[in-house]
Write an enzyme that holds these catalytic residues in place. Structure first.
Site, PDB file in Angstrom:
ATOM      1  CG  ASP A   1     -15.156   1.875  10.376  1.00  0.00           C
ATOM      2  OD1 ASP A   1     -14.254   1.651  11.186  1.00  0.00           O
ATOM      3  OD2 ASP A   1     -15.107   2.795   9.528  1.00  0.00           O
TER       4      ASP A   1
ATOM      5  CG  HIS B   1     -15.494   5.493   6.117  1.00  0.00           C
ATOM      6  ND1 HIS B   1     -15.370   5.107   7.437  1.00  0.00           N
ATOM      7  CD2 HIS B   1     -16.684   6.142   6.037  1.00  0.00           C
ATOM      8  CE1 HIS B   1     -16.436   5.507   8.115  1.00  0.00           C
ATOM      9  NE2 HIS B   1     -17.242   6.148   7.285  1.00  0.00           N
TER      10      HIS B   1
ATOM     11  CG  MET C   1     -16.173   9.339   8.200  1.00  0.00           C
ATOM     12  SD  MET C   1     -15.052   8.635   9.408  1.00  0.00           S
ATOM     13  CE  MET C   1     -13.728   8.149   8.332  1.00  0.00           C
TER      14      MET C   1
ATOM     15  CG  HIS D   1     -11.619   1.347   6.155  1.00  0.00           C
ATOM     16  ND1 HIS D   1     -12.880   1.183   5.624  1.00  0.00           N
ATOM     17  CD2 HIS D   1     -11.738   2.340   7.063  1.00  0.00           C
ATOM     18  CE1 HIS D   1     -13.718   2.042   6.190  1.00  0.00           C
ATOM     19  NE2 HIS D   1     -13.041   2.766   7.062  1.00  0.00           N
TER      20      HIS D   1
ATOM     21  CG  MET E   1     -11.790  11.460   9.286  1.00  0.00           C
ATOM     22  SD  MET E   1     -11.469  11.231  11.038  1.00  0.00           S
ATOM     23  CE  MET E   1     -11.382   9.439  11.118  1.00  0.00           C
TER      24      MET E   1
ATOM     25  CG  ASP F   1     -11.074   5.576   8.422  1.00  0.00           C
ATOM     26  OD1 ASP F   1     -12.254   5.392   8.093  1.00  0.00           O
ATOM     27  OD2 ASP F   1     -10.419   4.761   9.100  1.00  0.00           O
TER      28      ASP F   1
ATOM     29  CB  SER G   1      -8.725   1.654   9.453  1.00  0.00           C
ATOM     30  OG  SER G   1      -8.463   3.050   9.397  1.00  0.00           O
TER      31      SER G   1
ATOM     32  CG  MET H   1     -20.013   4.856  11.173  1.00  0.00           C
ATOM     33  SD  MET H   1     -18.351   4.436  10.653  1.00  0.00           S
ATOM     34  CE  MET H   1     -17.377   4.805  12.116  1.00  0.00           C
TER      35      MET H   1
HETATM   36  C1  DX5 Z   1     -13.485   6.031  12.728  1.00  0.00           C
HETATM   37  C2  DX5 Z   1     -13.030   5.396  11.448  1.00  0.00           C
HETATM   38  C3  DX5 Z   1     -12.617   3.998  11.604  1.00  0.00           C
HETATM   39  C4  DX5 Z   1     -11.489   3.796  12.554  1.00  0.00           C
HETATM   40  C5  DX5 Z   1     -11.567   2.416  13.100  1.00  0.00           C
HETATM   41  O1  DX5 Z   1     -13.963   7.285  12.498  1.00  0.00           O
HETATM   42  O2  DX5 Z   1     -14.038   5.418  10.474  1.00  0.00           O
HETATM   43  O3  DX5 Z   1     -12.343   3.364  10.367  1.00  0.00           O
HETATM   44  O4  DX5 Z   1     -10.250   3.991  11.969  1.00  0.00           O
HETATM   45  O5  DX5 Z   1     -10.612   2.355  14.047  1.00  0.00           O
HETATM   46  P1  DX5 Z   1     -10.636   1.353  15.278  1.00  0.00           P
HETATM   47  O6  DX5 Z   1     -10.653  -0.023  14.696  1.00  0.00           O
HETATM   48  O7  DX5 Z   1      -9.376   1.711  15.944  1.00  0.00           O
HETATM   49  O8  DX5 Z   1     -11.866   1.655  16.065  1.00  0.00           O
HETATM   50 ZN    ZN Z   2     -13.733   4.042   8.602  1.00  0.00          ZN
END
Ligand code: DX5
Ligand code: ZN
Length: 213
Positions: A174, A67, A69, A34, A38, A36, A9, A139
């Site tokens: 994840d 991904h 969110m 990946h 948000m 992320d 990620s 998750m």
């Molecule tokens: C969390 C994200 C993950 C995160 C994983 O909300 O969806 O993808 O970046 O990070 P680590 O591996 O640091 O837990």
């Molecule tokens: Zn993620």
């Protein structure tokens, strides 16, 4: 049996140097990147949007595993699709009444579809959809931040899902993945692993990525 996919990620990367960070991942054995996304509503944090996916698409051919969110994912699928995503994963909790419509919308762009569940959502809730998608994302932390502790009880969902899934559906995990927790997930049947903090905090990225396999 397909090879395990490692999807670091970029949430834990140096955002001022994303091009070189993605190239570094590619050179060190990452299979996918990946991304992320948000929105500050679905999760209490804001990260990046479709323009960043578009910029990355220009500098790498590695699959981009996006991904989302975010609330109302249907509003933004077009932007992320046209930006060059290879996989778009959205949250069941953000699309409860229109999960099937969001799946169809992503497919209409000829993009692979992922469906994700947060730690408190049970596998039984998504059973009607699991064989309509290309990937289920479990998750193992509350989404929102990198670097959190792996929730082992959530990993049991991998085991629960496995016998219910068509063989080609990927189970991605994840949150809190490192070389120890990766082993737990792959033993349960995970076929793709996301890792942010672990991959970017180790001195040798190549060793870090290969230690997850
Ligand atoms: C969390 C994200 C993950 C995160 C994983 O909300 O969806 O993808 O970046 O990070 P680590 O591996 O640091 O837990
Ligand atoms: Zn993620």
């Amino acid at each position: 049996m397909n090879k395990l996919v490692i999807a670091p990620s970029i949430l834990s990367s140096d955002f001022a140097n994303l091009e070189s960070e993605v190239k570094r991942l590619e050179e060190n054995g990452a299979d996918w990147v990946h991304v992320d996304v948000m929105d500050g509503h679905f999760v209490p944090n804001i990260t990046i949007g479709a323009p960043v996916v578009k910029a990355l698409r220009k500098v790498t051919s590695i699959p981009l595993d996006v991904h989302l969110m975010i609330e109302n994912p249907e509003k933004y699928i077009k932007d992320f699709a046209l930006a060059g995503s290879d996989y778009i994963t959205f949250h069941y909790e953000a699309a409860k009444d229109n999960v099937k419509d969001v799946i169809d919308l992503i497919r209409s762009y000829n993009i692979k579809v992922g469906l994700s569940i947060k730690p408190k959502t049970q596998v039984c809730e998504i059973i009607p959809f699991i064989n309509m998608v290309d990937m289920i994302l479990i998750m193992t932390v509350e989404p929102g931040f990198g670097g959190q502790k792996f929730m082992q009880d959530c990993a049991l969902k991998i085991k629960e899902l496995k016998p219910l899934l068509n063989e080609e559906v990927i189970i991605e995990v994840d949150g809190g993945i490192n070389k120890e927790t990766a082993k737990i997930c792959t033993d349960y049947g995970a076929t793709a692993l996301v890792a942010g903090n672990y991959v970017f905090s180790q001195e040798n990225m190549k060793d870090a990525i290969s230690s997850l396999r």
